[in-house]
Write a protein that holds these residues in place. Structure first.
Motif, PDB file in Angstrom:
ATOM      1  N   PRO A 294      -2.440   2.396 -13.876  1.00  0.00           N
ATOM      2  CA  PRO A 294      -1.807   2.827 -12.626  1.00  0.00           C
ATOM      3  C   PRO A 294      -2.844   3.109 -11.546  1.00  0.00           C
ATOM      4  O   PRO A 294      -3.924   3.620 -11.833  1.00  0.00           O
ATOM      5  CB  PRO A 294      -1.064   4.109 -13.006  1.00  0.00           C
ATOM      6  CG  PRO A 294      -0.878   4.018 -14.484  1.00  0.00           C
ATOM      7  CD  PRO A 294      -2.058   3.248 -15.005  1.00  0.00           C
ATOM      8  N   PRO A 295      -2.528   2.754 -10.303  1.00  0.00           N
ATOM      9  CA  PRO A 295      -3.464   2.994  -9.205  1.00  0.00           C
ATOM     10  C   PRO A 295      -3.479   4.463  -8.793  1.00  0.00           C
ATOM     11  O   PRO A 295      -2.754   5.292  -9.362  1.00  0.00           O
ATOM     12  CB  PRO A 295      -2.901   2.122  -8.081  1.00  0.00           C
ATOM     13  CG  PRO A 295      -1.432   2.102  -8.348  1.00  0.00           C
ATOM     14  CD  PRO A 295      -1.315   2.095  -9.848  1.00  0.00           C
TER      15      PRO A 295
ATOM     16  N   GLU B 154      -9.053   5.507  -5.042  1.00  0.00           N
ATOM     17  CA  GLU B 154      -9.560   4.163  -4.794  1.00  0.00           C
ATOM     18  C   GLU B 154      -8.986   3.663  -3.481  1.00  0.00           C
ATOM     19  O   GLU B 154      -8.032   4.244  -2.965  1.00  0.00           O
ATOM     20  CB  GLU B 154      -9.196   3.217  -5.933  1.00  0.00           C
ATOM     21  CG  GLU B 154      -7.722   2.931  -6.011  1.00  0.00           C
ATOM     22  CD  GLU B 154      -7.344   2.026  -7.181  1.00  0.00           C
ATOM     23  OE1 GLU B 154      -6.389   1.275  -7.036  1.00  0.00           O
ATOM     24  OE2 GLU B 154      -7.983   2.093  -8.231  1.00  0.00           O
ATOM     25  N   PRO B 155      -9.544   2.583  -2.911  1.00  0.00           N
ATOM     26  CA  PRO B 155      -9.026   2.094  -1.626  1.00  0.00           C
ATOM     27  C   PRO B 155      -7.564   1.629  -1.753  1.00  0.00           C
ATOM     28  O   PRO B 155      -7.150   1.149  -2.789  1.00  0.00           O
ATOM     29  CB  PRO B 155      -9.935   0.903  -1.302  1.00  0.00           C
ATOM     30  CG  PRO B 155     -11.061   0.961  -2.277  1.00  0.00           C
ATOM     31  CD  PRO B 155     -10.643   1.817  -3.411  1.00  0.00           C
ATOM     32  N   LEU B 156      -6.842   1.780  -0.670  1.00  0.00           N
ATOM     33  CA  LEU B 156      -5.451   1.340  -0.611  1.00  0.00           C
ATOM     34  C   LEU B 156      -5.404  -0.160  -0.448  1.00  0.00           C
ATOM     35  O   LEU B 156      -6.116  -0.722   0.387  1.00  0.00           O
ATOM     36  CB  LEU B 156      -4.747   2.021   0.568  1.00  0.00           C
ATOM     37  CG  LEU B 156      -3.308   1.657   0.823  1.00  0.00           C
ATOM     38  CD1 LEU B 156      -2.460   2.129  -0.351  1.00  0.00           C
ATOM     39  CD2 LEU B 156      -2.817   2.303   2.099  1.00  0.00           C
TER      40      LEU B 156
ATOM     41  N   ASP C  99       1.929   5.877  -3.457  1.00  0.00           N
ATOM     42  CA  ASP C  99       2.742   6.221  -2.278  1.00  0.00           C
ATOM     43  C   ASP C  99       3.056   4.971  -1.460  1.00  0.00           C
ATOM     44  O   ASP C  99       4.184   4.754  -1.033  1.00  0.00           O
ATOM     45  CB  ASP C  99       2.030   7.230  -1.383  1.00  0.00           C
ATOM     46  CG  ASP C  99       2.010   8.628  -1.959  1.00  0.00           C
ATOM     47  OD1 ASP C  99       2.784   8.908  -2.903  1.00  0.00           O
ATOM     48  OD2 ASP C  99       1.215   9.448  -1.456  1.00  0.00           O
ATOM     49  N   HIS C 100       2.036   4.145  -1.244  1.00  0.00           N
ATOM     50  CA  HIS C 100       2.238   2.910  -0.481  1.00  0.00           C
ATOM     51  C   HIS C 100       3.203   1.970  -1.199  1.00  0.00           C
ATOM     52  O   HIS C 100       4.092   1.382  -0.574  1.00  0.00           O
ATOM     53  CB  HIS C 100       0.901   2.216  -0.229  1.00  0.00           C
ATOM     54  CG  HIS C 100       1.048   0.882   0.425  1.00  0.00           C
ATOM     55  ND1 HIS C 100       1.405   0.743   1.744  1.00  0.00           N
ATOM     56  CD2 HIS C 100       0.936  -0.371  -0.062  1.00  0.00           C
ATOM     57  CE1 HIS C 100       1.498  -0.543   2.050  1.00  0.00           C
ATOM     58  NE2 HIS C 100       1.216  -1.236   0.964  1.00  0.00           N
ATOM     59  N   LEU C 101       3.031   1.824  -2.512  1.00  0.00           N
ATOM     60  CA  LEU C 101       3.910   0.940  -3.279  1.00  0.00           C
ATOM     61  C   LEU C 101       5.345   1.447  -3.278  1.00  0.00           C
ATOM     62  O   LEU C 101       6.285   0.657  -3.234  1.00  0.00           O
ATOM     63  CB  LEU C 101       3.397   0.790  -4.711  1.00  0.00           C
ATOM     64  CG  LEU C 101       2.058   0.081  -4.853  1.00  0.00           C
ATOM     65  CD1 LEU C 101       1.586   0.132  -6.300  1.00  0.00           C
ATOM     66  CD2 LEU C 101       2.135  -1.343  -4.343  1.00  0.00           C
ATOM     67  N   TYR C 102       5.511   2.758  -3.320  1.00  0.00           N
ATOM     68  CA  TYR C 102       6.854   3.345  -3.245  1.00  0.00           C
ATOM     69  C   TYR C 102       7.502   2.966  -1.913  1.00  0.00           C
ATOM     70  O   TYR C 102       8.645   2.522  -1.871  1.00  0.00           O
ATOM     71  CB  TYR C 102       6.762   4.863  -3.396  1.00  0.00           C
ATOM     72  CG  TYR C 102       8.089   5.557  -3.273  1.00  0.00           C
ATOM     73  CD1 TYR C 102       8.911   5.689  -4.380  1.00  0.00           C
ATOM     74  CD2 TYR C 102       8.528   6.053  -2.048  1.00  0.00           C
ATOM     75  CE1 TYR C 102      10.140   6.322  -4.282  1.00  0.00           C
ATOM     76  CE2 TYR C 102       9.760   6.677  -1.943  1.00  0.00           C
ATOM     77  CZ  TYR C 102      10.554   6.810  -3.050  1.00  0.00           C
ATOM     78  OH  TYR C 102      11.769   7.425  -2.941  1.00  0.00           O
TER      79      TYR C 102
END
Length: 166
Positions: free
Chosen positions: A67-68, A156-158, A74-77
């Protein structure tokens, strides 16, 4: 599966009963109940089954194994929410018309469902990492160990798709 995931393991369900579970992960498995089911694909792998709803930005399949960071989650959500919302805007009227035509009697009126998430949905990450085995010995139950002490990884970077801002 390809052996990395999908191995069955045991965990306790909501009632406290120990149940055996397995992840379909890297398989061509898109469950449906009937011809009106809406299928959703979480990754942008270009492999296996197509789905009604897929990510509009690149989402690596490796996120299913590792998992990231919470910021990426949050972005994927948000991405999943927007993709589903777009599908509903475009396709829901057609799907509803087809389902209503298939069933001559109207469904009974049900009360609305209410839901409140006090922690913005982030408690699950720590709970999943604590409950789900993450190594081969955990999955096979070596030494009687059933939980993992793995902590969420460092920031980690988005990852964003074309045109998106990080």
């Amino acid at each position: 599966t390809m052996g990395i995931s999908g191995l069955p393991f045991k965990m306790k369900n909501e009632e406290g009963k120990e149940v055996k579970v397995a992840d379909g992960a890297i398989t061509d498995f898109m469950p449906t109940i009937d011809k009106f089911s809406i299928t959703v694909k979480p990754f942008s792998d270009g492999l296996f089954a197509s789905a009604d709803v897929s990510p509009t930005e690149f989402v690596p399949g490796s996120y299913g194994l590792w998992p990231p960071q919470p910021s990426t989650i949050d972005h994927l959500y948000e991405l999943g929410y927007r993709d589903m919302d777009a599908w509903l805007e475009e396709m829901l009227p057609e799907r509803l018309a087809a389902a209503q035509a298939a069933f001559p009697e109207p469904a009974p009126e049900l009360p609305p469902v209410e839901f409140e998430c006090a922690d913005d949905g982030m408690t699950w990450l720590v709970e999943v990492l604590a409950a789900v085995p993450v190594s081969w010995s955990d999955q096979w139950g070596a030494g009687g160990r059933r939980t993992s002490s793995k902590q969420p990884p460092e920031e980690e970077p988005l990852i964003t798709g074309g045109g998106g801002a990080a």
